[in-house]
Design a protein around this motif. Structure first.
Motif, short mmCIF file in Angstrom:
data_model
loop_
_atom_site.label_atom_id
_atom_site.label_comp_id
_atom_site.label_asym_id
_atom_site.label_seq_id
_atom_site.Cartn_x
_atom_site.Cartn_y
_atom_site.Cartn_z
N ALA A 196 47.61 -3.90 38.97
CA ALA A 196 47.73 -2.89 37.92
C ALA A 196 48.00 -1.52 38.53
CB ALA A 196 46.45 -2.84 37.09
N VAL A 197 48.81 -0.76 37.83
CA VAL A 197 48.98 0.66 38.12
C VAL A 197 47.82 1.37 37.44
CG1 VAL A 197 50.43 2.69 37.70
CG2 VAL A 197 51.49 0.49 38.27
N VAL A 198 47.20 2.29 38.15
CA VAL A 198 46.05 3.01 37.60
C VAL A 198 46.45 4.47 37.45
CG1 VAL A 198 43.62 3.60 37.95
CG2 VAL A 198 44.51 1.43 38.83
N GLU A 199 46.15 5.04 36.30
CA GLU A 199 46.48 6.44 36.04
C GLU A 199 45.21 7.26 35.86
OE1 GLU A 199 49.15 6.43 32.71
OE2 GLU A 199 50.76 5.51 33.88
N GLY A 200 45.28 8.54 36.21
CA GLY A 200 44.13 9.43 36.03
C GLY A 200 42.96 9.07 36.92
N SER A 201 43.24 8.66 38.13
CA SER A 201 42.22 8.13 39.04
C SER A 201 42.65 8.42 40.49
CB SER A 201 42.13 6.61 38.83
OG SER A 201 41.36 5.99 39.82
N PRO A 202 41.70 8.36 41.42
CA PRO A 202 42.10 8.41 42.83
C PRO A 202 42.95 7.19 43.21
CG PRO A 202 39.75 8.82 42.63
CD PRO A 202 40.24 8.39 41.27
N LEU A 203 42.85 6.12 42.41
CA LEU A 203 43.63 4.91 42.66
C LEU A 203 45.00 5.00 42.01
CD1 LEU A 203 40.92 2.21 41.93
CD2 LEU A 203 41.89 2.77 44.16
N GLY A 204 46.00 4.46 42.71
CA GLY A 204 47.32 4.38 42.15
C GLY A 204 47.72 2.95 41.84
N TRP A 205 47.21 2.01 42.64
CA TRP A 205 47.59 0.60 42.51
C TRP A 205 46.43 -0.25 42.98
CZ3 TRP A 205 50.60 -2.89 40.43
CH2 TRP A 205 50.78 -4.13 41.03
N ILE A 206 46.13 -1.31 42.22
CA ILE A 206 45.12 -2.29 42.64
C ILE A 206 45.78 -3.66 42.55
CG2 ILE A 206 43.10 -0.93 42.04
CD1 ILE A 206 42.90 -2.43 39.40
N ALA A 207 45.47 -4.52 43.52
CA ALA A 207 46.09 -5.84 43.56
C ALA A 207 45.10 -6.89 44.04
CB ALA A 207 47.30 -5.83 44.48
N ASN A 208 45.13 -8.03 43.39
CA ASN A 208 44.30 -9.16 43.77
C ASN A 208 45.10 -10.00 44.77
OD1 ASN A 208 42.79 -11.46 44.04
ND2 ASN A 208 42.74 -11.95 41.86
N ASN A 209 44.92 -9.72 46.05
CA ASN A 209 45.63 -10.49 47.08
C ASN A 209 45.20 -11.94 47.09
OD1 ASN A 209 47.32 -8.50 47.94
ND2 ASN A 209 46.57 -8.46 50.03
#
Length: 153
Positions: A32-45
């Motif tokens: 998922a692309v994350v907005e409004g957060s220190p995160l930009g992208w999270i992925a379940n490898n």
């Protein structure tokens, strides 16, 4: 090579990355692309074939990563895991293995728009995600273009 000066001039953004074993996590997505957060992208490898289940990769945004570039790597996982909890709405995460990596030259904000660079005199080529698009597909297409050029030799 004449390529060195051109490559040196390509701006690159940093990215803090946290790799974590998150046990018992059941989310309805694998990335998922994350907005409004220190995160930009999270992925379940762990969703990729042959990978360990529950292995998540959390990418900080270029802006957040630049602002925290020189921080102690030991402090980064908790910040990005907290942002992960907030973004996903999951509070009780069983965290196993966790580590952070500072990727100083991670993403070209403006790829050069060419498939590759080639110095015919030196017979030296360069390709990567900084050429066409700052993602795996961009790197793949750049590699294919470079291979095609080499096959012309």
């Amino acid at each position: 090579s004449s390529l060195a000066e051109r490559i040196r001039a390509i701006p690159m953004n940093p990215c803090w990355v946290v790799m974590a074993q998150l046990r018992g996590l059941d989310l309805p997505f694998h990335g998922a692309v994350v907005e409004g957060s220190p995160l930009g992208w999270i992925a379940n490898n762990g969703s990729k074939p042959g990978r360990e289940e529950g292995c998540w990769v959390l990418h900080g945004t270029p802006e957040w990563s630049a602002d925290h570039l020189e921080e102690d790597p030991e402090t980064i996982p908790e910040v990005l895991l907290s942002a992960f909890r907030e973004a996903t709405g999951v509070s009780g995460i069983d965290v196993g293995y966790v580590t952070a990596h500072r990727w100083r030259y991670a993403l070209a904000p403006e790829p050069i728009g060419e498939g590759y660079l080639y110095d015919g005199e030196a017979r030296l080529g360069a390709c990567g995600d900084w050429c066409l698009a700052p993602d795996v597909e961009g790197a793949y297409r750049s590699g294919l273009a470079m291979a095609g050029r080499l096959l012309e030799e």
